[in-house]
Every structure is written in C-alpha cells, then in structure tokens.
Design a protein around this motif. Structure first.
Motif, mmCIF file in Angstrom:
data_model
loop_
_atom_site.group_PDB
_atom_site.id
_atom_site.type_symbol
_atom_site.label_atom_id
_atom_site.label_comp_id
_atom_site.label_asym_id
_atom_site.label_seq_id
_atom_site.Cartn_x
_atom_site.Cartn_y
_atom_site.Cartn_z
ATOM 1 N N LEU A 1 -6.130 4.890 -28.268
ATOM 2 C CA LEU A 1 -4.668 4.812 -28.301
ATOM 3 C C LEU A 1 -4.192 3.378 -28.069
ATOM 4 N N GLU A 2 -3.515 2.818 -29.069
ATOM 5 C CA GLU A 2 -3.038 1.438 -28.957
ATOM 6 C C GLU A 2 -2.059 1.257 -27.800
ATOM 7 N N VAL A 3 -1.274 2.289 -27.528
ATOM 8 C CA VAL A 3 -0.336 2.208 -26.411
ATOM 9 C C VAL A 3 -1.079 1.891 -25.115
ATOM 10 N N THR A 4 -2.216 2.530 -24.931
ATOM 11 C CA THR A 4 -2.939 2.317 -23.681
ATOM 12 C C THR A 4 -3.843 1.088 -23.733
ATOM 13 N N VAL A 5 -4.057 0.521 -24.920
ATOM 14 C CA VAL A 5 -4.678 -0.804 -24.990
ATOM 15 C C VAL A 5 -3.739 -1.804 -24.329
ATOM 16 N N LEU A 6 -2.461 -1.725 -24.678
ATOM 17 C CA LEU A 6 -1.459 -2.583 -24.054
ATOM 18 C C LEU A 6 -1.340 -2.266 -22.566
ATOM 19 N N TRP A 7 -1.370 -0.975 -22.234
ATOM 20 C CA TRP A 7 -1.312 -0.552 -20.822
ATOM 21 C C TRP A 7 -2.400 -1.252 -20.010
ATOM 22 N N ARG A 8 -3.613 -1.274 -20.530
ATOM 23 C CA ARG A 8 -4.737 -1.880 -19.815
ATOM 24 C C ARG A 8 -4.540 -3.390 -19.694
ATOM 25 N N GLU A 9 -4.025 -4.020 -20.751
ATOM 26 C CA GLU A 9 -3.769 -5.463 -20.700
ATOM 27 C C GLU A 9 -2.743 -5.796 -19.617
ATOM 28 N N ILE A 10 -1.693 -4.976 -19.537
ATOM 29 C CA ILE A 10 -0.643 -5.214 -18.543
ATOM 30 C C ILE A 10 -1.207 -5.036 -17.135
ATOM 31 N N MET A 11 -2.011 -4.019 -16.936
ATOM 32 C CA MET A 11 -2.604 -3.793 -15.624
ATOM 33 C C MET A 11 -3.475 -4.984 -15.203
ATOM 34 N N ASP A 12 -4.252 -5.511 -16.141
ATOM 35 C CA ASP A 12 -5.094 -6.662 -15.841
ATOM 36 C C ASP A 12 -4.242 -7.890 -15.504
ATOM 37 N N GLU A 13 -3.149 -8.082 -16.239
ATOM 38 C CA GLU A 13 -2.271 -9.218 -15.961
ATOM 39 C C GLU A 13 -1.638 -9.101 -14.578
ATOM 40 N N MET A 14 -1.169 -7.902 -14.249
ATOM 41 C CA MET A 14 -0.519 -7.678 -12.959
ATOM 42 C C MET A 14 -1.500 -7.818 -11.804
ATOM 43 N N ALA A 15 -2.772 -7.570 -12.064
ATOM 44 C CA ALA A 15 -3.787 -7.645 -11.013
ATOM 45 C C ALA A 15 -3.884 -9.040 -10.418
ATOM 46 N N SER A 16 -3.526 -10.055 -11.196
ATOM 47 C CA SER A 16 -3.596 -11.430 -10.687
ATOM 48 C C SER A 16 -2.618 -11.666 -9.547
ATOM 49 N N GLU A 17 -1.569 -10.839 -9.479
ATOM 50 C CA GLU A 17 -0.593 -10.963 -8.392
ATOM 51 C C GLU A 17 -1.050 -10.234 -7.134
ATOM 52 N N TYR A 18 -2.127 -9.455 -7.273
ATOM 53 C CA TYR A 18 -2.635 -8.667 -6.137
ATOM 54 C C TYR A 18 -4.139 -8.889 -5.993
ATOM 55 N N PRO A 19 -4.549 -10.106 -5.639
ATOM 56 C CA PRO A 19 -5.986 -10.407 -5.552
ATOM 57 C C PRO A 19 -6.706 -9.602 -4.471
ATOM 58 N N ASP A 20 -5.945 -9.032 -3.533
ATOM 59 C CA ASP A 20 -6.555 -8.242 -2.463
ATOM 60 C C ASP A 20 -6.803 -6.797 -2.869
ATOM 61 N N VAL A 21 -6.331 -6.407 -4.052
ATOM 62 C CA VAL A 21 -6.496 -5.031 -4.534
ATOM 63 C C VAL A 21 -7.570 -5.001 -5.621
ATOM 64 N N GLU A 22 -8.523 -4.104 -5.473
ATOM 65 C CA GLU A 22 -9.586 -3.927 -6.464
ATOM 66 C C GLU A 22 -9.101 -2.996 -7.573
ATOM 67 N N LEU A 23 -8.956 -3.539 -8.774
ATOM 68 C CA LEU A 23 -8.492 -2.759 -9.925
ATOM 69 C C LEU A 23 -9.675 -2.316 -10.768
ATOM 70 N N SER A 24 -9.689 -1.037 -11.129
ATOM 71 C CA SER A 24 -10.690 -0.514 -12.060
ATOM 72 C C SER A 24 -9.974 0.262 -13.155
ATOM 73 N N HIS A 25 -10.654 0.478 -14.255
ATOM 74 C CA HIS A 25 -10.106 1.234 -15.379
ATOM 75 C C HIS A 25 -11.005 2.425 -15.670
ATOM 76 N N MET A 26 -10.405 3.518 -16.124
ATOM 77 C CA MET A 26 -11.189 4.698 -16.467
ATOM 78 C C MET A 26 -10.478 5.467 -17.578
ATOM 79 N N TYR A 27 -11.247 5.920 -18.568
ATOM 80 C CA TYR A 27 -10.673 6.780 -19.604
ATOM 81 C C TYR A 27 -10.296 8.124 -18.981
ATOM 82 N N VAL A 28 -9.244 8.733 -19.504
ATOM 83 C CA VAL A 28 -8.694 9.924 -18.874
ATOM 84 C C VAL A 28 -9.671 11.096 -18.874
#
Length: 239
Positions: A75-102
């Motif tokens: 799903l292209e919508v969630t390709v963008l979703w994942r990109e946004i999550m990765d970008e936002m992660a830079s503002e929260y270096p103390d939070v461990e971000l992971s991704h998982m397919y539904v």
C-alpha cells in the motif's frame, strides 16, 4: 499465563483518515450490470505527523518503545506512513522505533504480546488490532479506549461501545468503563495518581477472583455488573 501476565499495551489509532472515512466511497453499477463497492484509502501527511507525535510522546512517557504498524509492502499510503514515522523519529532519539506489517503484528500479538509497549497505526488496522489485543485480557469487556483531539480532549468509552444487547441484565463487565474513566483522568485531566489508584483497585478485585460472566472460569467467583462495580469502589478505598 506467562504470555500475558503483567501485559500493558497502548495502541494509538488515527481516526480522521483511512478507508473507514474515505471521501470517495460507495457502491456503483458497472457496464456489465454488476455492482462494485469501493472505499479509498487516503491519509494526508499532516494526519500522519499528528498521530506520530502523539504516539512518540506516549512512548516517551512509558518504556520508550514504539512499533508502527503498516502494510508498506503493498500500500503506497503506508509507504508514506513509514517514511513519516522515520522522519519524526529524529525528534525522539530516546524512543526506539520499529516497523511491522499488520498481518505479522496480528500474529505477534497472539504469539508474544509482551514485545509491544506502544503501537501506532491507521484507522482500520487499529480497529482490528485493538479488538484482538482486548482478547489478551480475556474479554473485550476489559479494554478501555478514547477518541481524542490534539489537545487530549474527546470521548472515553469501552472498546466495545454501549453493548445495548445486554443492557439492564446485570451481566455486562463494567471494568472497561471504569478503566476508561482512569484513562480520562490521566490523559485529559492530568490526574495520573488518581488514574493509578483506579487501575490498582481493578487489579486488586481481579486478584481476589471476582469475575463477570464474560471472564468467568472455574475456580473464580461469578458476580454481576453492580457487584463488580461495588467491589472496585471498596478496593479503591484501600489502595
């Protein structure tokens, strides 16, 4: 018991977008005379960033682990979703971000739910995963929920809604409603200690073996809606 004992998962679900509320939707006739149903899956970047910030802030206040759930492999919508999550992660270096397919996330909730702390996902995925997570407690009647705006104001209710089919029978589990009140105290009113007290009272009552019909098992004490509520009130006075 080892699979779910002490389990506490927070699921953030974006409810303004996605196919559930897509503008382009309906049932139309095709040229061959058949009908076709359609729902568009649309998310704006602003909606993604808004729920991402809420989820990251929540994770920061808990165990600093955030799992973003998507279907970026198809799903292209969630390709963008994942990109946004990765970008936002830079503002929260103390939070461990992971991704998982539904689909994997649904399996992992059943297999090893303690790997999750805070999860964030879209509208439909969140609807499904939150109900699946509810059953880890034994019943959907155990799960509190809230629909909040950017100021943490909104509506608090049990995940199952009003359950009108069992209204007035004295068999409904009141714990999700009580725990929703605790969530309101914590997230909207800023009374974390009061929320903690309510949650501890609920845990104490469950440890005493009291169970409504939906979570009853042999060796526990079956009680009605009012009895369970009164037991929580009594326990609240001792925590």
């Amino acid at each position: 018991r080892e699979t779910w004992s002490g389990l506490c998962i927070c699921i953030w679900r974006e409810m303004r977008g996605g196919s559930v509320v897509g503008v382009t939707r309906g049932v139309r006739m095709l040229e061959n005379g058949g009908r076709q149903g359609f729902n568009t899956y649309v998310y704006s970047e602003s909606e993604m960033r808004r729920i991402a910030r809420v989820a990251f802030e929540s994770a920061r206040k808990r165990n600093k682990k955030l799992c973003s759930v998507d279907k970026a492999n198809v799903l292209e919508v969630t390709v963008l979703w994942r990109e946004i999550m990765d970008e936002m992660a830079s503002e929260y270096p103390d939070v461990e971000l992971s991704h998982m397919y539904v689909d994997n996330a649904a399996m992992q909730l059943v297999r090893a739910p303690k790997q999750f702390d805070v999860m964030v996902t879209g509208n439909m995925f969140g609807d499904i995963l939150s109900d699946a997570a509810a059953m880890l407690t034994g019943s959907i009647g155990m799960l509190p929920s809230a629909s909040l705006d950017k100021n943490n104001k909104g509506m608090y209710e049990p995940c199952h809604g009003s359950a009108p089919d069992i209204a007035g029978q004295g068999v409904a589990n009141p714990l999700a409603t009580i725990l929703s009140a605790a969530m309101m105290l914590r997230y909207s009113l800023g009374h974390g200690q009061a929320a903690d007290a309510i949650e501890k009272a609920v845990s104490k009552v469950l440890d005493q073996g009291l169970r409504t019909a939906d979570i009853y098992s042999e060796g526990t004490q079956r009680v009605g809606t009012q009895q369970m509520g009164e037991a929580v009130v009594a326990a609240l006075q001792t925590v």
